[in-house]
Design an enzyme around this catalytic site. Structure first.
Site, PDB file in Angstrom:
ATOM      1  N   ARG A   1      42.716  13.662  33.845  1.00  0.00           N
ATOM      2  CA  ARG A   1      42.357  14.524  32.724  1.00  0.00           C
ATOM      3  C   ARG A   1      40.941  14.202  32.276  1.00  0.00           C
ATOM      4  O   ARG A   1      40.727  13.374  31.381  1.00  0.00           O
ATOM      5  CB  ARG A   1      43.341  14.324  31.561  1.00  0.00           C
ATOM      6  CG  ARG A   1      44.776  14.689  31.926  1.00  0.00           C
ATOM      7  CD  ARG A   1      45.708  14.397  30.765  1.00  0.00           C
ATOM      8  NE  ARG A   1      47.088  14.763  31.084  1.00  0.00           N
ATOM      9  CZ  ARG A   1      48.116  14.595  30.246  1.00  0.00           C
ATOM     10  NH1 ARG A   1      47.906  14.055  29.050  1.00  0.00           N
ATOM     11  NH2 ARG A   1      49.333  14.946  30.606  1.00  0.00           N
TER      12      ARG A   1
ATOM     13  N   ASP B   1      37.445  14.523  30.372  1.00  0.00           N
ATOM     14  CA  ASP B   1      37.147  14.931  29.005  1.00  0.00           C
ATOM     15  C   ASP B   1      36.127  16.068  28.972  1.00  0.00           C
ATOM     16  O   ASP B   1      35.573  16.474  30.004  1.00  0.00           O
ATOM     17  CB  ASP B   1      36.603  13.741  28.206  1.00  0.00           C
ATOM     18  CG  ASP B   1      37.675  12.687  27.951  1.00  0.00           C
ATOM     19  OD1 ASP B   1      38.868  13.040  27.940  1.00  0.00           O
ATOM     20  OD2 ASP B   1      37.306  11.509  27.766  1.00  0.00           O
TER      21      ASP B   1
ATOM     22  N   ARG C   1      32.689   5.761  30.436  1.00  0.00           N
ATOM     23  CA  ARG C   1      31.525   6.038  29.592  1.00  0.00           C
ATOM     24  C   ARG C   1      31.217   4.855  28.677  1.00  0.00           C
ATOM     25  O   ARG C   1      30.043   4.540  28.416  1.00  0.00           O
ATOM     26  CB  ARG C   1      31.748   7.313  28.784  1.00  0.00           C
ATOM     27  CG  ARG C   1      31.741   8.574  29.650  1.00  0.00           C
ATOM     28  CD  ARG C   1      32.230   9.784  28.885  1.00  0.00           C
ATOM     29  NE  ARG C   1      31.405  10.056  27.720  1.00  0.00           N
ATOM     30  CZ  ARG C   1      31.744  10.906  26.756  1.00  0.00           C
ATOM     31  NH1 ARG C   1      32.904  11.560  26.816  1.00  0.00           N
ATOM     32  NH2 ARG C   1      30.936  11.106  25.736  1.00  0.00           N
TER      33      ARG C   1
END
Length: 260
Positions: free
Chosen positions: A49, A51, A196
């Site tokens: 999934r 972002d 990230r």
């Protein structure tokens, strides 16, 4: 009948992979195209999934049909005709009924790109960070990650993870002659926003804010407040998804479409 779809997408205009009620998502766009083509309601399940704004140079999803496809290759061709230009399908392949795009995957790989010059053509495809970085320092710090399994320091709060344990098998930086930095990380699973957050902290190593031992201390602290701010979404790509050979083999015509 169950099928795996190999695909890539530019996540710039999507709220992420997962279907949302009032925003465009990759999942919903793919489902709409498949439902139109197959003339039946189709739901797809993705390998991960991603972002908002995150891309996939290579990803996998699965879907089921009531009637087997007569020509999966032709289905892939027609699917590409229906999909917008920022989503591309490499292939549609029949798999076993219990093959699962997400849960059957044994490893995933992400890449993150940083460009050190102003470039109007990559401003939404990489993080344009116009400060000098020490790629060797970042690479040495990244190599430490394979020594750990608990990545609570880089786990987004309130993400409902059952565990923050991940097995990282590779992590490192390289710099191209053109001044593009590429971070590659491969693991059995990833936490939401983990890559990230790692990139943001490793960039602080590269610019001299932290040394390697201070980075190690951040990992060992299991404290999100010790990590740096997350790197922007536009530089992040889901790069590979691997399955046991008896479940699925990546197609031959799935070269990453990036120019890097």
């Amino acid at each position: 009948m169950r099928y795996f779809v190999e695909l890539s997408y530019n996540g710039g205009r999507y709220c992420g992979w997962q279907r949302q009620r009032e925003a465009a998502s990759v999942q919903a766009t793919l489902e709409a195209a498949l439902s139109t083509l197959l003339r039946e309601p189709v739901e797809v399940t993705g390998a991960g999934r991603t972002d908002t704004g995150v891309h996939a140079a290579y990803s996998v999803a699965h879907f089921d049909t009531a009637v087997p496809l007569t020509d999966p290759r032709q289905t892939a061709y027609k699917l590409n005709c229906l999909l917008p230009d920022d989503i591309a399908v490499f292939g549609v392949t029949p798999v076993a009924a219990d093959a699962h795009a997400r849960f059957s995957a044994v490893e995933r790989e992400y890449c993150y790109f940083i460009e050190t010059r102003k470039n109007p053509f990559t401003r939404r495809a990489a993080w344009q960070y116009r400060r000098p970085l020490d790629a060797e320092r970042m690479d040495r710090a990244a190599a430490l990650l394979t020594q750990y399994s608990d990545f609570t320091s880089f786990a987004k709060l309130n993400s409902n993870n059952k565990t923050n344990i991940c097995r990282i098998v590779r992590a490192g930086w390289e710099e191209s002659p053109e001044g593009v930095y590429r971070f590659t990380i491969r693991a059995d699973r990833f936490l939401r926003n983990m890559v990230r957050a790692l990139v943001g902290t490793l960039v602080d190593v590269g610019r001299g804010r932290y040394d390697e031992e201070e980075f190690r201390a951040i990992v060992e602290s299991r404290d999100l407040s010790r990590a740096s701010g997350s790197a922007p979404a536009e530089g992040l790509y889901l790069w590979d998804v691997a399955y046991p050979a008896e479940v699925f083999r990546r197609g031959e015509r799935t070269q990453n479409l990036l120019f890097y």
